[in-house]
Design a protein around this motif. Sequence first.
Motif, PDB file in Angstrom:
ATOM      1  N   LEU A  23       0.823  -1.213   0.000  1.00 27.10           N
ATOM      2  CA  LEU A  23       0.000   0.000   0.000  1.00 27.10           C
ATOM      3  C   LEU A  23       0.858   1.264   0.000  1.00 27.10           C
ATOM      4  O   LEU A  23       0.479   2.268  -0.616  1.00 27.10           O
ATOM      5  N   ASP A  24       2.000   1.220   0.665  1.00 25.10           N
ATOM      6  CA  ASP A  24       2.906   2.374   0.693  1.00 25.10           C
ATOM      7  C   ASP A  24       3.645   2.552  -0.631  1.00 25.10           C
ATOM      8  O   ASP A  24       3.706   3.652  -1.178  1.00 25.10           O
ATOM      9  N   VAL A  25       4.214   1.477  -1.144  1.00 20.36           N
ATOM     10  CA  VAL A  25       5.069   1.557  -2.329  1.00 20.36           C
ATOM     11  C   VAL A  25       4.258   1.621  -3.625  1.00 20.36           C
ATOM     12  O   VAL A  25       4.676   2.257  -4.585  1.00 20.36           O
ATOM     13  N   HIS A  26       3.133   0.955  -3.641  1.00 17.87           N
ATOM     14  CA  HIS A  26       2.305   0.888  -4.850  1.00 17.87           C
ATOM     15  C   HIS A  26       0.954   1.558  -4.584  1.00 17.87           C
ATOM     16  O   HIS A  26      -0.108   0.966  -4.794  1.00 17.87           O
ATOM     17  N   ALA A  27       1.003   2.800  -4.137  1.00 21.55           N
ATOM     18  CA  ALA A  27      -0.198   3.515  -3.699  1.00 21.55           C
ATOM     19  C   ALA A  27      -1.258   3.645  -4.796  1.00 21.55           C
ATOM     20  O   ALA A  27      -2.453   3.672  -4.488  1.00 21.55           O
ATOM     21  N   ASP A  28      -0.861   3.702  -6.050  1.00 22.99           N
ATOM     22  CA  ASP A  28      -1.820   3.863  -7.140  1.00 22.99           C
ATOM     23  C   ASP A  28      -2.165   2.548  -7.829  1.00 22.99           C
ATOM     24  O   ASP A  28      -2.862   2.540  -8.846  1.00 22.99           O
ATOM     25  N   ALA A  29      -1.697   1.438  -7.288  1.00 19.82           N
ATOM     26  CA  ALA A  29      -1.897   0.139  -7.918  1.00 19.82           C
ATOM     27  C   ALA A  29      -3.257  -0.460  -7.563  1.00 19.82           C
ATOM     28  O   ALA A  29      -3.895  -0.077  -6.589  1.00 19.82           O
ATOM     29  N   ASP A  30      -3.679  -1.408  -8.370  1.00 21.26           N
ATOM     30  CA  ASP A  30      -4.818  -2.254  -8.033  1.00 21.26           C
ATOM     31  C   ASP A  30      -4.256  -3.407  -7.214  1.00 21.26           C
ATOM     32  O   ASP A  30      -3.489  -4.230  -7.733  1.00 21.26           O
ATOM     33  N   ILE A  31      -4.616  -3.445  -5.942  1.00 19.42           N
ATOM     34  CA  ILE A  31      -4.053  -4.448  -5.034  1.00 19.42           C
ATOM     35  C   ILE A  31      -5.092  -5.513  -4.729  1.00 19.42           C
ATOM     36  O   ILE A  31      -6.227  -5.206  -4.355  1.00 19.42           O
ATOM     37  N   ALA A  76      -8.017   0.568   4.577  1.00 18.99           N
ATOM     38  CA  ALA A  76      -8.788   1.759   4.940  1.00 18.99           C
ATOM     39  C   ALA A  76      -7.915   2.781   5.649  1.00 18.99           C
ATOM     40  O   ALA A  76      -8.071   3.989   5.441  1.00 18.99           O
ATOM     41  N   ALA A  77      -6.971   2.312   6.457  1.00 19.70           N
ATOM     42  CA  ALA A  77      -6.051   3.221   7.145  1.00 19.70           C
ATOM     43  C   ALA A  77      -5.152   3.953   6.150  1.00 19.70           C
ATOM     44  O   ALA A  77      -4.598   5.011   6.469  1.00 19.70           O
ATOM     45  N   HIS A  78      -5.016   3.412   4.951  1.00 15.91           N
ATOM     46  CA  HIS A  78      -4.229   4.032   3.877  1.00 15.91           C
ATOM     47  C   HIS A  78      -5.131   4.729   2.866  1.00 15.91           C
ATOM     48  O   HIS A  78      -4.663   5.087   1.777  1.00 15.91           O
ATOM     49  N   ASP A  79      -6.400   4.865   3.187  1.00 10.70           N
ATOM     50  CA  ASP A  79      -7.389   5.433   2.263  1.00 10.70           C
ATOM     51  C   ASP A  79      -7.365   4.714   0.920  1.00 10.70           C
ATOM     52  O   ASP A  79      -7.399   5.345  -0.146  1.00 10.70           O
ATOM     53  N   ALA A  80      -7.287   3.401   0.983  1.00  5.28           N
ATOM     54  CA  ALA A  80      -7.230   2.589  -0.235  1.00  5.28           C
ATOM     55  C   ALA A  80      -8.284   1.485  -0.164  1.00  5.28           C
ATOM     56  O   ALA A  80      -8.793   1.161   0.896  1.00  5.28           O
ATOM     57  N   GLU A  81      -8.576   0.958  -1.322  1.00  5.64           N
ATOM     58  CA  GLU A  81      -9.461  -0.199  -1.421  1.00  5.64           C
ATOM     59  C   GLU A  81      -8.663  -1.344  -2.013  1.00  5.64           C
ATOM     60  O   GLU A  81      -7.736  -1.131  -2.798  1.00  5.64           O
ATOM     61  N   ILE A  82      -9.049  -2.552  -1.629  1.00  6.81           N
ATOM     62  CA  ILE A  82      -8.387  -3.745  -2.145  1.00  6.81           C
ATOM     63  C   ILE A  82      -9.440  -4.706  -2.670  1.00  6.81           C
ATOM     64  O   ILE A  82     -10.610  -4.617  -2.318  1.00  6.81           O
ATOM     65  N   SER A  83      -8.997  -5.617  -3.496  1.00  9.60           N
ATOM     66  CA  SER A  83      -9.815  -6.752  -3.915  1.00  9.60           C
ATOM     67  C   SER A  83      -9.331  -7.961  -3.135  1.00  9.60           C
ATOM     68  O   SER A  83      -8.196  -7.976  -2.649  1.00  9.60           O
ATOM     69  N   THR A  84     -10.171  -8.970  -3.036  1.00 12.41           N
ATOM     70  CA  THR A  84      -9.771 -10.185  -2.325  1.00 12.41           C
ATOM     71  C   THR A  84     -10.069 -11.410  -3.178  1.00 12.41           C
ATOM     72  O   THR A  84     -11.008 -11.411  -3.975  1.00 12.41           O
ATOM     73  N   GLU A  85      -9.235 -12.413  -3.002  1.00 12.68           N
ATOM     74  CA  GLU A  85      -9.421 -13.695  -3.681  1.00 12.68           C
ATOM     75  C   GLU A  85      -9.089 -14.818  -2.721  1.00 12.68           C
ATOM     76  O   GLU A  85      -8.141 -14.714  -1.940  1.00 12.68           O
ATOM     77  N   VAL A  86      -9.860 -15.887  -2.799  1.00 15.72           N
ATOM     78  CA  VAL A  86      -9.590 -17.087  -2.016  1.00 15.72           C
ATOM     79  C   VAL A  86      -8.951 -18.104  -2.943  1.00 15.72           C
ATOM     80  O   VAL A  86      -9.481 -18.396  -4.016  1.00 15.72           O
ATOM     81  N   GLY A  87      -7.801 -18.622  -2.537  1.00 14.97           N
ATOM     82  CA  GLY A  87      -7.155 -19.705  -3.270  1.00 14.97           C
ATOM     83  C   GLY A  87      -7.346 -21.000  -2.511  1.00 14.97           C
ATOM     84  O   GLY A  87      -7.652 -21.000  -1.321  1.00 14.97           O
ATOM     85  N   TRP A  88      -7.176 -22.108  -3.170  1.00 19.54           N
ATOM     86  CA  TRP A  88      -7.374 -23.425  -2.568  1.00 19.54           C
ATOM     87  C   TRP A  88      -6.129 -24.278  -2.753  1.00 19.54           C
ATOM     88  O   TRP A  88      -5.565 -24.303  -3.837  1.00 19.54           O
ATOM     89  N   GLY A  89      -5.703 -24.948  -1.707  1.00 20.80           N
ATOM     90  CA  GLY A  89      -4.618 -25.908  -1.842  1.00 20.80           C
ATOM     91  C   GLY A  89      -3.329 -25.475  -1.201  1.00 20.80           C
ATOM     92  O   GLY A  89      -3.309 -24.851  -0.155  1.00 20.80           O
ATOM     93  N   THR A  90      -2.244 -25.808  -1.853  1.00 22.27           N
ATOM     94  CA  THR A  90      -0.916 -25.523  -1.347  1.00 22.27           C
ATOM     95  C   THR A  90      -0.587 -24.049  -1.610  1.00 22.27           C
ATOM     96  O   THR A  90      -0.643 -23.601  -2.761  1.00 22.27           O
TER      97      THR A  90
END
Length: 139
Positions: A23-31, A76-90
Amino acid sequence: MPIRVLVAMDGSEIAKAALEYALDVHADADITVLHVVGQPTAMMGEAVSLAFEDDIETAAEDLAADVFDEARDIAAAHDAEISTEVGWGTPAKEIVSEAEGFDTVVIGSHSGSLADRLFVGNVAEKVFRHSPTPVTVVR
């Protein structure tokens, strides 16, 4: 077009630091935060519990909910939004597989307890060696 950053999180303090770094280094990225469920443990607990669920997808999302809630709070503390994904397995295999759709991966240098590292192996090292995209390891 912003870069796409994949952050692997397992709920550990070092994984939270990896998200903070991203969030600090890639502030404008889609995370996107990826949490892998069903991974082997010393007693096979999580993997076995998923095997007995009628709706594995919902059960996996339930297991990831706490990690994602923490990740959203950090963002939210960085005034940013993130996406989330669930992976399965190893974890290492899932992270490397997901990495192909991203510009970079950010991961903590280690995860979980000593027992997890002994039984599962060093996830960060495997991701670093096999990722098709650049990897930043946060410690």
